[in-house]
Structures are given as structure tokens and as C-alpha cells.
Write an enzyme that holds these catalytic residues in place. Structure first.
Site, PDB file in Angstrom:
ATOM      1  CB  SER A 157      -0.811  -0.099   0.944  1.00  0.00           C
ATOM      2  OG  SER A 157      -2.105   0.548   1.279  1.00  0.00           O
ATOM      3  CG  HIS A 194      -5.418  -3.419   0.971  1.00  0.00           C
ATOM      4  ND1 HIS A 194      -5.018  -3.078  -0.139  1.00  0.00           N
ATOM      5  CD2 HIS A 194      -5.850  -2.523   1.844  1.00  0.00           C
ATOM      6  CE1 HIS A 194      -4.609  -1.509   0.366  1.00  0.00           C
ATOM      7  NE2 HIS A 194      -4.480  -1.878   1.605  1.00  0.00           N
TER       8      HIS A 194
END
Ligand code: MCU
Length: 381
Positions: A200, A330
Site C-alpha cells: 500500500s 488488499h
């Protein structure tokens, strides 16, 4: 399958002394700039031209988007290793900073071991025989919000008025960590077989670490999204088409990841003499395995199109397999992707880049690449 390219350089920055243009064109164009044409209009005609073009791509990236990554004077970095911890001291201009990184030897394998440097840690499974090094990026350059610019050890050393973005500050810190690995005994890590990863926001860091230090053998940015694997122009295009996607205009108000010069260009990305397919070209010919996901905000179409176009730089140079692209949800790495990831880690880190590697190109997002670029892709001999 194809023959290996020479993946790593002996130094962070290879000064090829080609000369740089005095300026760049800021003519608006919603399509991606041509990586195969020099700023003066000359075409890249052979593989031998790429190092000069690479240097010419690095220059506007640092000037307009990333901010400056300083190269310290010789002898500025000192390392010491004890109880699994490498301490790094950098002395410049009469000031000093010290930071440390935790080194974990792998289970299995033979010393000196390859290792993956984790920007704030690693969110991918590391196979047996490969060690890990944890780099504390937040203390090097803060990333709390847009007011974080100028805070952290990088700025303690160089001054808070440096134009450097936080991710570039981290890249500088990792380069100093590698300097210390090279000059310090006892840690059992092979500095010629280093990977870098992060997820991320820290994946934005991993990508730039690999782009700006040619000693990194394999770069594995995970879900770096907007501002890294995604292209600014494509994200703007997606936003205009109604997607809930992070753009440059938004990202500069969210955090301090970019250099201060970028504030001038973030709302007019179509004028930039760069976009992030060219960042991929800064990692070429070394290993790059981009891991992405399907979250709209991070720009699945933008990442897929940008990286498929970036990959053209690898394929034009005959190194298609040195680049892999794979997507998932994610910061959770599904076992279904382990085979592809392990193939890259084994090839570039355990085997040091010898032999052949199969190309990986997996994405659930679909993109029509001709929407985003119209230049010719040469075949570079
Ligand atoms: C993928 O990186 C970021 C993204 O740019 C941010 O807008 C969002 O707030 O956070 C993501 C992230 O770092 O998640 C952990």
C-alpha cells in the site's frame, strides 16, 4: 522464456555522463509520453541507448515529482552489526543521523543469504533460503498527512526545506542501508541479491527504492496504487469517467509522499514530461514483480494499463520475463499467487538472475492500451 539480462549494478546510481537537457516540454497531452524518444526528439534505437534515456527519465522524476534524492559524499556512511541489528550512521555537512534495521536470517539456504528489505515490514510470504530486513520508513520521513513534509531523520540531516518527498526520503535511507550492508561484516546477507517490498503506501516506497537504486535485484511493490503502479494520466481519465479513484490532485492533499515541486503539476498531470510507465523503465532491466488489487480507489484499470505499457520497455529490450504483474485483494497474499511470486524470488534472489524466467501477466482489470499511448514500440537490438 528468455535469456537473462544483467540485473544489478555495482552502484546505486550509474552515472553514464550522457548530458541532460536544459529543460523539458510541458505541452499538454492526455496520452502517455513516449519512453523511446529522448527529450531532444532523437529516438532510442538500441539497448545501448537505454542507460542515457534512463538517466534522462530519472532527472524530471526527481525535479518535478519525487524531489531530490541526494547522493552522500564518499565515506559518509558507517555501519555496525550486533545481535541481529544493523546500525547505520550517516554524516553530512557536519550533521549526523543514526537509524537501524532488523535483519533476520532465513531458515535453510547457505550464507551469505539473499534478503528482502521490507518497507515498514513485508506483507508477502518469503520463501525458505531468503532472509528479511525491516526498514523503519516512518522515522526516516514522516507520512501522517500533507503537513508531514520536512519531518524525520532524512530532514534532520538535510534540512526541512529540502524538496524531497517522503517516499524518496525512504529510498535514500534504504540506499544508505545497502551502503552499510556492503561495508559491514557479520550480518550474513549478500548485498548483490537484495529484493524490496512493501504494501500500500509502503508499496509506493518499495517501487521507488527499486527505481532509484540499481543495486536492487528484485522490486516487489504490493498494492502501491495511485502515485506508483498507476499512471497519473490514466487515473485522471478514469476519474473523468466517473470512477472513485485517487488522482494526483487528491493525493498531494492527503500526504507528503511526493516532492514539493509536484504541488505545481498534480492538477495538470497531462503536462508532465513523465508518467509512471516510465518509472517501470527505471527498474528495467532488473527484476520487477508488481502486485496489485481490485480496489477502485487504487485504480485497477490505471495500474493494469500503466504497467502493461511500462512492460513494453522490458519487451522492447528483449527482457519480457524480468517483469511480472499480478493482482489480488488488499495486503493479503493469496496462496494461488505464490507460485508466480516464488518464481521471481527464486530467479532473482536465490539464483542471482541466472537462467530463464517466464513472463507473468495476470489482472482481472482489462484495459485497451491504445487509448493511452500512440508511440511505436521499437525492437532494440
Ligand atoms: C495504496 O496507498 C494508500 C492510498 O494512496 C491512500 O489514499 C489510502 O488512504 O491508503 C492506502 C494505504 O496506504 O492503505 C494502507
Amino acid at each position: 522464456m528468455e535469456k537473462r539480462q544483467s540485473p544489478v549494478s555495482a552502484t546505486e546510481f550509474v552515472d553514464v555522463r550522457c548530458g541532460l537537457p536544459s529543460g523539458y516540454s510541458f505541452t499538454s497531452d492526455p496520452k502517455l509520453p513516449d519512453p523511446f524518444t529522448f527529450a531532444n526528439g532523437t529516438k532510442v534505437k538500441s539497448k545501448a541507448d537505454w542507460p542515457c534515456r534512463r538517466q534522462e527519465i530519472n532527472d524530471p522524476f526527481q525535479k518535478y515529482e519525487l524531489g531530490t534524492k541526494p547522493i552522500p559524499k564518499a565515506g559518509a556512511v558507517a555501519g555496525s552489526f550486533s545481535a541481529g541489528k544493523l546500525s547505520v550512521t550517516v554524516t553530512e555537512g557536519g550533521k549526523s543521523i543514526t537509524f537501524s534495521a532488523i535483519i533476520k536470517a532465513p531458515t535453510g539456504g547457505t550464507a551469505p543469504y539473499p534478503a528482502i528489505i521490507g518497507i515498514g515490514g513485508v506483507s508477502i510470504p518469503i520463501p525458505a533460503g531468503v532472509g528479511s530486513i525491516t526498514f523503519g520508513n516512518d522515522e526516516m520521513a514522516a507520512q501522517q498527512n500533507s503537513a508531514s513534509h520536512g519531518k524525520g531523520k532524512f530532514f534532520d540531516l538535510y534540512g526541512s526545506s529540502m524538496n524531497t518527498g517522503a517516499t524518496t526520503g525512504w529510498a535514500w535511507g534504504v540506499s544508505r542501508l545497502i551502503d552499510a550492508l556492503e561495508s559491514t561484516a557479520g550480518h550474513n546477507i549478500d548485498p548483490k541479491r537484495l529484493g524490496v517490498s512493501g504494501c500500500s503506501r509502503n508499496g509506493k516506497g518499495a517501487f521507488i527504492v527499486g527505481a532509484l537504486d540499481q543495486r536492487i535485484a528484485l522490486t516487489i511493490p504490493q498494492e502501491s496504487g495511485s502515485g506508483r503502479a498507476a499512471c497519473w494520466r490514466i487515473s485522471d481519465n478514469e476519474k473523468a469517467a466517473g470512477k472513485n479513484i485517487q488522482t494526483a490532485g487528491e493525493i498531494i492533499s492527503e500526504n507528503a509522499w511526493f516532492g514539493t515541486p509536484f504541488n505545481t503539476y498534480a492538477k495538470v498531470t497531462s503536462t508532465l514530461p513523465l508518467d509512471h510507465h516510465m518509472l517501470t523503465g527505471l527498474v528495467y532491466p532488473r527484476g520487477l514483480f508488481v502486485i496489485e488489487n481490485d480496489i477502485d480507489w487504487l485504480g485497477p484499470v490505471s495500474m493494469t494499463a500503466c504497467q502493461e505499457i511500462g512492460q513494453l520497455i522490458y519487451s522492447a529490450n528483449g527482457a519480457t520475463g524480468n517483469f511480472g504483474f499480478s493482482g489480488h485483494s488488499h495486503c493479503a497474499f493469496p496462496s494461488s499467487q505464490s507460485t508466480d511470486l516464488n518464481a521471481y524470488i527464486t530467479h532473482f534472489l536465490i539464483n542471482g538472475g541466472t537462467g530463464d524466467i517466464k513472463q507473468v501477466q495476470t489482472s482481472s482489470a482489462k484495459a485497451t492500451l491504445s487509448t493511452y499511448y500512440s508511440w511505436a514500440v521499437p525492437s532494440l537490438a
